[in-house]
Design an enzyme around this catalytic site. Structure first.
Site, PDB file in Angstrom:
ATOM      1  N   ASP A  24       9.954   5.933  28.143  1.00 31.38           N
ATOM      2  CA  ASP A  24      10.748   4.824  28.678  1.00 31.38           C
ATOM      3  C   ASP A  24      12.180   5.275  28.990  1.00 31.38           C
ATOM      4  O   ASP A  24      12.697   6.204  28.384  1.00 31.38           O
ATOM      5  CB  ASP A  24      10.768   3.703  27.625  1.00 31.38           C
ATOM      6  CG  ASP A  24      11.180   2.373  28.227  1.00 31.38           C
ATOM      7  OD1 ASP A  24      11.260   2.261  29.461  1.00 31.38           O
ATOM      8  OD2 ASP A  24      11.426   1.433  27.434  1.00 31.38           O
ATOM      9  N   ASN A  26      13.625   5.908  32.242  1.00 30.48           N
ATOM     10  CA  ASN A  26      13.943   6.678  33.458  1.00 30.48           C
ATOM     11  C   ASN A  26      14.886   5.899  34.374  1.00 30.48           C
ATOM     12  O   ASN A  26      15.841   6.457  34.926  1.00 30.48           O
ATOM     13  CB  ASN A  26      12.661   6.964  34.261  1.00 30.48           C
ATOM     14  CG  ASN A  26      11.714   7.887  33.538  1.00 30.48           C
ATOM     15  OD1 ASN A  26      12.062   8.448  32.516  1.00 30.48           O
ATOM     16  ND2 ASN A  26      10.515   8.042  34.064  1.00 30.48           N
ATOM     17  N   HIS A  41      12.729   9.066  37.470  1.00 32.33           N
ATOM     18  CA  HIS A  41      11.310   9.422  37.334  1.00 32.33           C
ATOM     19  C   HIS A  41      11.117  10.918  37.618  1.00 32.33           C
ATOM     20  O   HIS A  41      10.323  11.584  36.963  1.00 32.33           O
ATOM     21  CB  HIS A  41      10.449   8.582  38.276  1.00 32.33           C
ATOM     22  CG  HIS A  41      10.503   7.105  37.985  1.00 32.33           C
ATOM     23  ND1 HIS A  41      10.408   6.608  36.710  1.00 32.33           N
ATOM     24  CD2 HIS A  41      10.635   6.021  38.792  1.00 32.33           C
ATOM     25  CE1 HIS A  41      10.480   5.273  36.748  1.00 32.33           C
ATOM     26  NE2 HIS A  41      10.624   4.898  37.997  1.00 32.33           N
ATOM     27  N   LEU A 135      -4.971  22.108  24.277  1.00 26.00           N
ATOM     28  CA  LEU A 135      -4.461  20.734  24.244  1.00 26.00           C
ATOM     29  C   LEU A 135      -5.237  19.803  25.187  1.00 26.00           C
ATOM     30  O   LEU A 135      -5.477  20.155  26.337  1.00 26.00           O
ATOM     31  CB  LEU A 135      -2.984  20.749  24.681  1.00 26.00           C
ATOM     32  CG  LEU A 135      -2.304  19.377  24.780  1.00 26.00           C
ATOM     33  CD1 LEU A 135      -1.949  18.848  23.392  1.00 26.00           C
ATOM     34  CD2 LEU A 135      -1.035  19.454  25.635  1.00 26.00           C
ATOM     35  N   ARG A 192       8.402   6.303  21.225  1.00 23.52           N
ATOM     36  CA  ARG A 192       8.910   5.561  22.381  1.00 23.52           C
ATOM     37  C   ARG A 192      10.371   5.915  22.562  1.00 23.52           C
ATOM     38  O   ARG A 192      11.160   5.805  21.617  1.00 23.52           O
ATOM     39  CB  ARG A 192       8.763   4.061  22.189  1.00 23.52           C
ATOM     40  CG  ARG A 192       9.249   3.317  23.437  1.00 23.52           C
ATOM     41  CD  ARG A 192       9.019   1.828  23.386  1.00 23.52           C
ATOM     42  NE  ARG A 192       9.269   1.272  24.696  1.00 23.52           N
ATOM     43  CZ  ARG A 192       8.564   0.336  25.293  1.00 23.52           C
ATOM     44  NH1 ARG A 192       7.535  -0.176  24.689  1.00 23.52           N
ATOM     45  NH2 ARG A 192       8.886  -0.096  26.499  1.00 23.52           N
ATOM     46  N   ARG A 198       8.962  -1.644  21.225  1.00 26.16           N
ATOM     47  CA  ARG A 198       7.772  -2.405  21.631  1.00 26.16           C
ATOM     48  C   ARG A 198       6.597  -1.449  21.761  1.00 26.16           C
ATOM     49  O   ARG A 198       6.781  -0.265  22.000  1.00 26.16           O
ATOM     50  CB  ARG A 198       8.001  -3.028  23.020  1.00 26.16           C
ATOM     51  CG  ARG A 198       8.854  -4.253  23.047  1.00 26.16           C
ATOM     52  CD  ARG A 198       8.759  -4.909  24.419  1.00 26.16           C
ATOM     53  NE  ARG A 198       9.361  -4.107  25.457  1.00 26.16           N
ATOM     54  CZ  ARG A 198      10.656  -4.132  25.786  1.00 26.16           C
ATOM     55  NH1 ARG A 198      11.475  -4.931  25.137  1.00 26.16           N
ATOM     56  NH2 ARG A 198      11.127  -3.379  26.754  1.00 26.16           N
ATOM     57  N   GLU A 211       1.852   6.521  12.964  1.00 23.35           N
ATOM     58  CA  GLU A 211       3.253   6.417  12.555  1.00 23.35           C
ATOM     59  C   GLU A 211       4.060   6.242  13.848  1.00 23.35           C
ATOM     60  O   GLU A 211       3.846   6.989  14.807  1.00 23.35           O
ATOM     61  CB  GLU A 211       3.705   7.708  11.862  1.00 23.35           C
ATOM     62  CG  GLU A 211       2.932   8.044  10.606  1.00 23.35           C
ATOM     63  CD  GLU A 211       3.247   7.099   9.452  1.00 23.35           C
ATOM     64  OE1 GLU A 211       4.409   6.668   9.328  1.00 23.35           O
ATOM     65  OE2 GLU A 211       2.316   6.786   8.687  1.00 23.35           O
TER      66      GLU A 211
HETATM   67  C1  FPP Z   1       9.503   3.993  32.205  1.00 19.06           C
HETATM   68  O1  FPP Z   1      10.851   4.017  32.555  1.00 19.06           O
HETATM   69  C2  FPP Z   1       8.817   5.063  32.915  1.00 19.06           C
HETATM   70  C3  FPP Z   1       7.866   4.863  33.855  1.00 19.06           C
HETATM   71  C4  FPP Z   1       7.387   3.522  34.254  1.00 19.06           C
HETATM   72  C5  FPP Z   1       7.268   6.006  34.561  1.00 19.06           C
HETATM   73  C6  FPP Z   1       7.055   7.243  33.764  1.00 19.06           C
HETATM   74  C7  FPP Z   1       6.717   8.313  34.688  1.00 19.06           C
HETATM   75  C8  FPP Z   1       7.152   9.595  34.607  1.00 19.06           C
HETATM   76  C9  FPP Z   1       7.908  10.121  33.492  1.00 19.06           C
HETATM   77  C10 FPP Z   1       6.858  10.584  35.690  1.00 19.06           C
HETATM   78  C11 FPP Z   1       5.442  10.784  36.046  1.00 19.06           C
HETATM   79  C12 FPP Z   1       4.563  11.150  34.916  1.00 19.06           C
HETATM   80  C13 FPP Z   1       3.716  12.209  34.877  1.00 19.06           C
HETATM   81  C14 FPP Z   1       2.754  12.350  33.756  1.00 19.06           C
HETATM   82  C15 FPP Z   1       3.699  13.260  35.913  1.00 19.06           C
HETATM   83  P1  FPP Z   1      11.458   2.748  33.281  1.00 19.06           P
HETATM   84  O2  FPP Z   1      11.421   2.993  34.750  1.00 19.06           O
HETATM   85  O3  FPP Z   1      10.770   1.509  32.827  1.00 19.06           O
HETATM   86  O4  FPP Z   1      12.928   2.805  32.756  1.00 19.06           O
HETATM   87  P2  FPP Z   1      13.871   1.555  32.475  1.00 19.06           P
HETATM   88  O5  FPP Z   1      13.260   0.799  31.332  1.00 19.06           O
HETATM   89  O6  FPP Z   1      15.146   2.222  32.123  1.00 19.06           O
HETATM   90  O7  FPP Z   1      13.948   0.754  33.743  1.00 19.06           O
END
Ligand code: FPP
Length: 271
Positions: A24, A26, A41, A135, A192, A198, A211
């Site tokens: 979470d 990004n 992202h 893995l 997380r 959450r 855990e």
């Molecule tokens: C949550 O952050 C993240 C996502 C919805 C996307 C996660 C995707 C990646 C890390 C890249 C692609 C993954 C792989 C496996 C190649 P958010 O956008 O909800 O952040 P915010 O809560 O700050 O808005």
């Protein structure tokens, strides 16, 4: 103990078998830098590669990454499309590294909602890596735990209807074989990032005894050091699976499995 474990001060005997990560933050990482959300992202994919490599070196059996939830389809079309492009790119760009590192790739989630090209790239990689023994890397895409459980219930009902399964024979193990994560060890540790506390519909069945760790850094800032610190914290926790601390101390070798009957308790060996 090899150099890697010494360097990170990790005890290979006390590491989790299966780690799930809710990546979470990004969007907030990017917004704080006045960048478009997709920049967060993109940075997130770099962390995916780094943390996957770390998990390989730790010798973890499985790592499940929450890349796109069922609910994420509700995001603006532009962001959904940018995320799908990144995933498409990841599946092509990381293919060789996944195969060379003996990683077994798996996609979990509602495949019916994915575009045919992403689905065929993922399916090809699953097939190509199916005999790898390192893995298990699971990417949760269009994933929601409730949806996954419902799909499993449907599979079970079909087996009952066809006479392959008697309702009385349905136990937890048989049910698990119908989940997208069939064959993987149950989740020992869920991380997380970004400070939210959450569960967000992630591996509800598989993480029933996990855990949980909540890290304040957003995913693009999540480093190997942070991962190692959380793993050390995990190693120091006493996992009792319903037993008393005295019972756990009498079994110093550890019983790394949940169990719900005294008969099984004495027969299950720690792993
Ligand atoms: C949550 O952050 C993240 C996502 C919805 C996307 C996660 C995707 C990646 C890390 C890249 C692609 C993954 C792989 C496996 C190649 P958010 O956008 O909800 O952040 P915010 O809560 O700050 O808005």
């Amino acid at each position: 103990m090899n150099e890697f474990f010494q360097r990170w001060n990790l005890d290979p005997q006390k590491l989790p078998r299966h780690v799930g990560i809710i990546m979470d933050g990004n969007g907030r990482w990017a917004t704080a830098r006045r960048l478009p959300r997709v920049a967060g992202h993109r940075k997130g994919v770099e962390r995916v590669n780094e943390i996957t490599e770390f998990a390989v070196q730790c010798g973890l059996q499985a790592l499940t990454l929450y890349a796109f939830s069922d609910e994420n389809w509700r995001r603006p079309e532009e962001e959904v499309s940018a995320l799908m492009s990144l995933l498409r790119w990841y599946l092509k760009a990381e293919r060789n590294k996944i195969l060379e590192n003996n990683i077994r790739f798996r996609l979990i989630g509602d495949r019916g909602k994915l575009s045919s090209d992403i689905l065929s790239l993922a399916t090809k990689l699953e097939e190509e890596s199916s005999s790898n023994s390192g893995l298990n890397l699971c990417v949760a895409l269009s994933y929601g735990s409730r949806g996954e459980i419902l799909r499993a219930v449907r599979r079970v009902l079909e087996k009952v209807e066809s006479g392959e399964l008697y309702p009385a024979d349905l136990d937890e193990q048989t049910f698990e074989e119908n989940l997208d994560t069939a064959g993987l060890p149950e989740v020992d540790m869920v991380i997380r990032t970004s400070g939210e506390r959450r569960v967000s519909n992630f591996l509800l069945w598989q993480a029933a005894y996990a855990e949980y760790f909540f890290e304040s850094a957003p995913w693009p800032d999540f480093t190997e050091e942070m991962f190692a610190t959380l793993l050390r914290d995990y190693s120091s926790r006493e996992r009792r699976f319903g037993r008393t601390p005295e019972q756990v101390q009498q079994r110093p070798e550890g019983d790394n499995k949940r169990t719900n009957s005294p008969a099984r308790l004495s027969s299950v060996k720690g792993s």
